[in-house]
Design a protein around this motif. Structure first.
Motif, mmCIF file in Angstrom:
data_model
loop_
_atom_site.group_PDB
_atom_site.id
_atom_site.type_symbol
_atom_site.label_atom_id
_atom_site.label_comp_id
_atom_site.label_asym_id
_atom_site.label_seq_id
_atom_site.Cartn_x
_atom_site.Cartn_y
_atom_site.Cartn_z
ATOM 1 N N SER A 100 0.823 -1.215 0.000
ATOM 2 C CA SER A 100 0.000 0.000 0.000
ATOM 3 C C SER A 100 0.859 1.269 0.000
ATOM 4 C CB SER A 100 -0.984 0.010 1.169
ATOM 5 O OG SER A 100 -0.309 0.152 2.392
ATOM 6 N N LYS A 101 2.073 1.190 0.551
ATOM 7 C CA LYS A 101 2.988 2.337 0.546
ATOM 8 C C LYS A 101 3.796 2.428 -0.748
ATOM 9 C CE LYS A 101 4.952 1.434 4.579
ATOM 10 N NZ LYS A 101 5.793 1.498 5.782
ATOM 11 N N GLY A 102 3.721 1.384 -1.558
ATOM 12 C CA GLY A 102 4.513 1.373 -2.792
ATOM 13 C C GLY A 102 5.985 1.088 -2.539
ATOM 14 N N SER A 103 6.279 0.465 -1.405
ATOM 15 C CA SER A 103 7.667 0.118 -1.053
ATOM 16 C C SER A 103 8.006 -1.247 -1.648
ATOM 17 C CB SER A 103 7.831 0.101 0.469
ATOM 18 O OG SER A 103 7.516 1.352 1.021
ATOM 19 N N PHE A 104 8.156 -1.256 -2.969
ATOM 20 C CA PHE A 104 8.257 -2.526 -3.674
ATOM 21 C C PHE A 104 9.576 -3.260 -3.437
ATOM 22 C CE2 PHE A 104 5.226 -0.152 -6.548
ATOM 23 C CZ PHE A 104 4.114 -0.657 -5.898
ATOM 24 N N TYR A 105 10.677 -2.523 -3.362
ATOM 25 C CA TYR A 105 11.952 -3.203 -3.110
ATOM 26 C C TYR A 105 11.914 -3.906 -1.754
ATOM 27 C CZ TYR A 105 16.866 -4.323 -2.934
ATOM 28 O OH TYR A 105 18.057 -5.013 -2.852
ATOM 29 N N GLU A 106 11.401 -3.209 -0.742
ATOM 30 C CA GLU A 106 11.281 -3.798 0.593
ATOM 31 C C GLU A 106 10.317 -4.982 0.580
ATOM 32 O OE1 GLU A 106 11.155 -0.568 -0.100
ATOM 33 O OE2 GLU A 106 12.890 0.237 0.974
ATOM 34 N N LEU A 107 9.297 -4.895 -0.246
ATOM 35 C CA LEU A 107 8.360 -6.000 -0.416
ATOM 36 C C LEU A 107 9.083 -7.224 -0.975
ATOM 37 C CD1 LEU A 107 5.402 -6.867 -0.175
ATOM 38 C CD2 LEU A 107 5.008 -5.863 -2.430
ATOM 39 N N GLY A 108 10.009 -6.987 -1.896
ATOM 40 C CA GLY A 108 10.827 -8.074 -2.434
ATOM 41 C C GLY A 108 11.707 -8.702 -1.363
ATOM 42 N N LEU A 109 12.274 -7.872 -0.509
ATOM 43 C CA LEU A 109 13.089 -8.397 0.593
ATOM 44 C C LEU A 109 12.242 -9.248 1.539
ATOM 45 C CD1 LEU A 109 15.242 -5.237 1.484
ATOM 46 C CD2 LEU A 109 15.971 -7.265 0.195
ATOM 47 N N LEU A 110 11.033 -8.799 1.802
ATOM 48 C CA LEU A 110 10.126 -9.550 2.671
ATOM 49 C C LEU A 110 9.712 -10.867 2.020
ATOM 50 C CD1 LEU A 110 8.541 -9.706 5.318
ATOM 51 C CD2 LEU A 110 6.679 -8.487 4.156
ATOM 52 N N ALA A 111 9.465 -10.845 0.724
ATOM 53 C CA ALA A 111 9.119 -12.085 0.009
ATOM 54 C C ALA A 111 10.262 -13.091 0.130
ATOM 55 C CB ALA A 111 8.804 -11.789 -1.450
ATOM 56 N N HIS A 112 11.491 -12.601 0.085
ATOM 57 C CA HIS A 112 12.656 -13.473 0.256
ATOM 58 C C HIS A 112 12.663 -14.112 1.645
ATOM 59 C CE1 HIS A 112 16.767 -14.928 -0.122
ATOM 60 N NE2 HIS A 112 16.990 -14.434 1.074
ATOM 61 N N LYS A 113 12.410 -13.300 2.641
ATOM 62 C CA LYS A 113 12.378 -13.793 4.022
ATOM 63 C C LYS A 113 11.253 -14.817 4.210
ATOM 64 C CE LYS A 113 12.125 -11.975 8.739
ATOM 65 N NZ LYS A 113 11.932 -10.752 9.543
ATOM 66 N N ALA A 114 10.076 -14.511 3.659
ATOM 67 C CA ALA A 114 8.930 -15.418 3.771
ATOM 68 C C ALA A 114 9.207 -16.726 3.031
ATOM 69 C CB ALA A 114 7.674 -14.744 3.220
ATOM 70 N N LYS A 115 9.927 -16.625 1.913
ATOM 71 C CA LYS A 115 10.263 -17.817 1.125
ATOM 72 C C LYS A 115 11.049 -18.811 1.971
ATOM 73 C CE LYS A 115 13.640 -17.602 -1.500
ATOM 74 N NZ LYS A 115 14.686 -17.125 -2.278
ATOM 75 N N SER A 116 11.976 -18.330 2.755
ATOM 76 C CA SER A 116 12.769 -19.209 3.619
ATOM 77 C C SER A 116 11.883 -19.929 4.625
ATOM 78 C CB SER A 116 13.838 -18.402 4.360
ATOM 79 O OG SER A 116 14.685 -17.767 3.444
ATOM 80 N N SER A 117 10.922 -19.220 5.180
ATOM 81 C CA SER A 117 10.029 -19.811 6.176
ATOM 82 C C SER A 117 9.132 -20.884 5.571
ATOM 83 C CB SER A 117 9.153 -18.738 6.820
ATOM 84 O OG SER A 117 9.948 -17.868 7.595
ATOM 85 N N VAL A 118 8.570 -20.616 4.399
ATOM 86 C CA VAL A 118 7.680 -21.611 3.799
ATOM 87 C C VAL A 118 8.465 -22.813 3.286
ATOM 88 C CG1 VAL A 118 5.911 -19.906 3.224
ATOM 89 C CG2 VAL A 118 7.539 -20.598 1.466
ATOM 90 N N ALA A 119 9.703 -22.583 2.871
ATOM 91 C CA ALA A 119 10.524 -23.686 2.364
ATOM 92 C C ALA A 119 10.774 -24.729 3.447
ATOM 93 C CB ALA A 119 11.846 -23.152 1.814
ATOM 94 N N VAL A 120 10.980 -24.292 4.689
ATOM 95 C CA VAL A 120 11.219 -25.219 5.792
ATOM 96 C C VAL A 120 10.006 -26.116 6.028
ATOM 97 C CG1 VAL A 120 11.633 -25.353 8.291
ATOM 98 C CG2 VAL A 120 12.920 -23.736 6.904
ATOM 99 N N MET A 121 8.818 -25.621 5.709
ATOM 100 C CA MET A 121 7.592 -26.404 5.874
ATOM 101 C C MET A 121 7.311 -27.293 4.653
ATOM 102 S SD MET A 121 6.699 -25.592 8.858
ATOM 103 C CE MET A 121 7.926 -24.632 9.724
ATOM 104 N N GLY A 122 8.242 -27.256 3.686
ATOM 105 C CA GLY A 122 8.086 -28.082 2.492
ATOM 106 C C GLY A 122 7.056 -27.533 1.521
ATOM 107 N N MET A 123 6.806 -26.242 1.591
ATOM 108 C CA MET A 123 5.806 -25.604 0.725
ATOM 109 C C MET A 123 6.471 -25.151 -0.578
ATOM 110 S SD MET A 123 3.941 -23.399 3.756
ATOM 111 C CE MET A 123 2.780 -22.581 2.670
ATOM 112 N N ASP A 124 6.820 -26.130 -1.406
ATOM 113 C CA ASP A 124 7.617 -25.857 -2.599
ATOM 114 C C ASP A 124 6.973 -24.881 -3.577
ATOM 115 O OD1 ASP A 124 9.550 -27.570 -1.581
ATOM 116 O OD2 ASP A 124 8.857 -29.281 -2.757
#
Length: 116
Positions: A45-69
């Motif tokens: 909503s703030k248009g902070s897209f680069y930071e959104l990309g960084l957050l997606a990276h962080k979230a990716k690590s968390s879901v990967a541990v749960m086997g959510m390929d």
């Protein structure tokens, strides 16, 4: 129970089948999910897209541990596009998919822990 989003086998490999470690990882994941969702919505909503990309990276690590390929693959795409500021019209779809997948995952993980 049939698992649509998580992979108990992968989680067991990560934890070595240790119940305590499994519970700890699942509880961390369950506490992170609402934070990720709130932060994704806020950054978008703030248009902070680069930071959104960084957050997606962080979230990716968390879901990967749960086997959510498939969720991890989607988040990788989201990460790269958001960091580059590309395909912004897709971001709400990615966020909604993350919400859907993690909501299902939390339910599946709760059931999985009850079986341990």
């Amino acid at each position: 129970m049939e698992y649509k989003v998580i992979s108990p086998e992968y989680l067991e490999n990560v934890t070595g089948g240790d119940r305590e470690i499994t519970e700890e990882l699942v509880n961390i994941f369950k506490s992170q999910v609402p934070e990720f969702i709130d932060e994704m919505k806020g950054l978008f909503s703030k248009g902070s897209f680069y930071e959104l990309g960084l957050l997606a990276h962080k979230a990716k690590s968390s879901v990967a541990v749960m086997g959510m390929d498939s969720t991890a693959v989607m988040l990788k795409t989201f990460e790269l596009q958001a960091k580059a500021g590309e395909n912004k019209e897709q971001y709400p779809e990615y966020i909604n998919q993350f919400i859907t997948d993690t909501t299902i995952a939390v339910d599946e993980l709760t059931g999985y822990l009850q079986k341990l």
